[in-house]
Motif scaffolding. Structure first.
Motif, PDB file in Angstrom:
ATOM      1  N   ARG A 183      -0.903  -6.628 -15.288  1.00 40.06           N
ATOM      2  CA  ARG A 183      -1.685  -6.348 -14.085  1.00 40.06           C
ATOM      3  C   ARG A 183      -3.152  -6.547 -14.371  1.00 40.06           C
ATOM      4  O   ARG A 183      -3.597  -6.488 -15.515  1.00 40.06           O
ATOM      5  N   GLN A 191      -0.137  -7.778  -4.807  1.00 45.55           N
ATOM      6  CA  GLN A 191      -1.116  -6.696  -4.797  1.00 45.55           C
ATOM      7  C   GLN A 191      -0.436  -5.343  -4.645  1.00 45.55           C
ATOM      8  O   GLN A 191       0.399  -5.151  -3.750  1.00 45.55           O
ATOM      9  N   VAL A 192      -0.800  -4.417  -5.489  1.00 41.78           N
ATOM     10  CA  VAL A 192      -0.366  -3.026  -5.380  1.00 41.78           C
ATOM     11  C   VAL A 192      -1.609  -2.170  -5.187  1.00 41.78           C
ATOM     12  O   VAL A 192      -2.538  -2.235  -5.987  1.00 41.78           O
ATOM     13  N   THR A 193      -1.622  -1.399  -4.110  1.00 43.46           N
ATOM     14  CA  THR A 193      -2.747  -0.503  -3.834  1.00 43.46           C
ATOM     15  C   THR A 193      -2.210   0.904  -3.643  1.00 43.46           C
ATOM     16  O   THR A 193      -1.321   1.132  -2.814  1.00 43.46           O
ATOM     17  N   PRO A 196      -3.645   6.198  -8.278  1.00 42.15           N
ATOM     18  CA  PRO A 196      -4.666   5.232  -7.832  1.00 42.15           C
ATOM     19  C   PRO A 196      -5.048   4.231  -8.926  1.00 42.15           C
ATOM     20  O   PRO A 196      -5.327   3.066  -8.621  1.00 42.15           O
ATOM     21  N   GLU A 197      -5.033   4.663 -10.166  1.00 38.43           N
ATOM     22  CA  GLU A 197      -5.396   3.750 -11.256  1.00 38.43           C
ATOM     23  C   GLU A 197      -4.333   2.687 -11.531  1.00 38.43           C
ATOM     24  O   GLU A 197      -4.553   1.785 -12.331  1.00 38.43           O
ATOM     25  N   LEU A 219       0.852  -1.185   0.000  1.00 35.16           N
ATOM     26  CA  LEU A 219       0.000   0.000   0.000  1.00 35.16           C
ATOM     27  C   LEU A 219       0.891   1.239   0.000  1.00 35.16           C
ATOM     28  O   LEU A 219       1.805   1.354   0.822  1.00 35.16           O
ATOM     29  N   ALA A 239      -6.826  -5.285 -12.518  1.00 30.86           N
ATOM     30  CA  ALA A 239      -7.610  -4.609 -11.500  1.00 30.86           C
ATOM     31  C   ALA A 239      -8.976  -5.281 -11.385  1.00 30.86           C
ATOM     32  O   ALA A 239      -9.429  -5.922 -12.338  1.00 30.86           O
ATOM     33  N   SER A 265      -3.274   4.671  -2.716  1.00 32.33           N
ATOM     34  CA  SER A 265      -4.339   5.479  -2.133  1.00 32.33           C
ATOM     35  C   SER A 265      -4.247   6.916  -2.627  1.00 32.33           C
ATOM     36  O   SER A 265      -3.166   7.442  -2.876  1.00 32.33           O
ATOM     37  N   SER A 269      -3.494   0.733  -9.164  1.00 33.20           N
ATOM     38  CA  SER A 269      -3.857  -0.313  -8.211  1.00 33.20           C
ATOM     39  C   SER A 269      -4.340  -1.549  -8.957  1.00 33.20           C
ATOM     40  O   SER A 269      -5.227  -1.471  -9.814  1.00 33.20           O
ATOM     41  N   ALA A 270      -3.741  -2.683  -8.632  1.00 30.49           N
ATOM     42  CA  ALA A 270      -4.074  -3.933  -9.313  1.00 30.49           C
ATOM     43  C   ALA A 270      -3.237  -5.044  -8.699  1.00 30.49           C
ATOM     44  O   ALA A 270      -2.335  -4.791  -7.891  1.00 30.49           O
TER      45      ALA A 270
END
Length: 120
Positions: free
Chosen positions: A37, A115-117, A87-88, A10, A39, A119, A90-91
Motif C-alpha cells: 500500500r 483506494q481504501v479510505t 484511519p492509518e 470508504l 498513502a 474515516s 487508508s492508502a
C-alpha cells in the motif's frame, strides 16, 4: 502477468473490507502473491504476502491479527480480508506477483491500485 485489484472503498474505523486480485490473462499459478500500500506522501509499504500454493503467509506488524491474505488457485484470485480498519490503513492498495521471491515493494508485477479510505 496482468493483475487487477478491486474491492476498495470508504469505510468507518472498525469496519471491514475485502480486496480481491485477479489476472486478466494467464494464471497466478506458481507466483508468490501479495499486497502493498501507499498513502499520500509516504513510501510504498508491504502489507501481506502468500506463497504458492498458499501454505505460508506473512504480514506487516501493523496489520497482523487484523488482515488475512488468501488465494483461490482454481479461481485464480488472491484476497485480502481487512478487519478492524483504522484511519492509518487508508492508502492505495496494490496487488503484486513475483515468480522468484516473496512479494515485497520490489515485486516484478503490479496491478493498478484500489483506494481504501477509513474515516475516523
Amino acid at each position: 502477468v496482468q493483475l487487477q485489484a478491486c474491492g476498495g472503498g470508504l469505510v468507518e474505523a472498525g469496519g471491514s473490507l475485502r480486496l480481491s486480485c485477479a489476472t486478466s490473462e494467464g494464471t497466478l499459478s506458481y507466483y508468490y502473491m501479495g499486497w502493498i500500500r501507499q498513502a499520500p506522501g509516504k513510501e510504498r509499504e508491504f502489507v501481506a504476502g502468500i506463497s504458492w500454493p498458499g501454505r505460508n503467509q506473512n504480514y506487516a506488524d501493523s496489520v497482523k491479527g487484523r488482515f488475512t491474505i488468501s488465494r483461490d488457485n482454481i479461481r485464480n484470485t488472491v484476497d485480502l480480508q481487512m478487519t478492524s480498519l483504522k484511519p492509518e490503513d487508508s492508502a492505495i492498495y496494490y496487488c503484486g506477483a513475483d515468480r522468484a521471491m516473496p512479494v515485497s515493494t520490489r515485486a516484478a508485477f503490479w496491478g493498478q491500485g484500489t483506494q481504501v479510505t477509513v474515516s475516523s
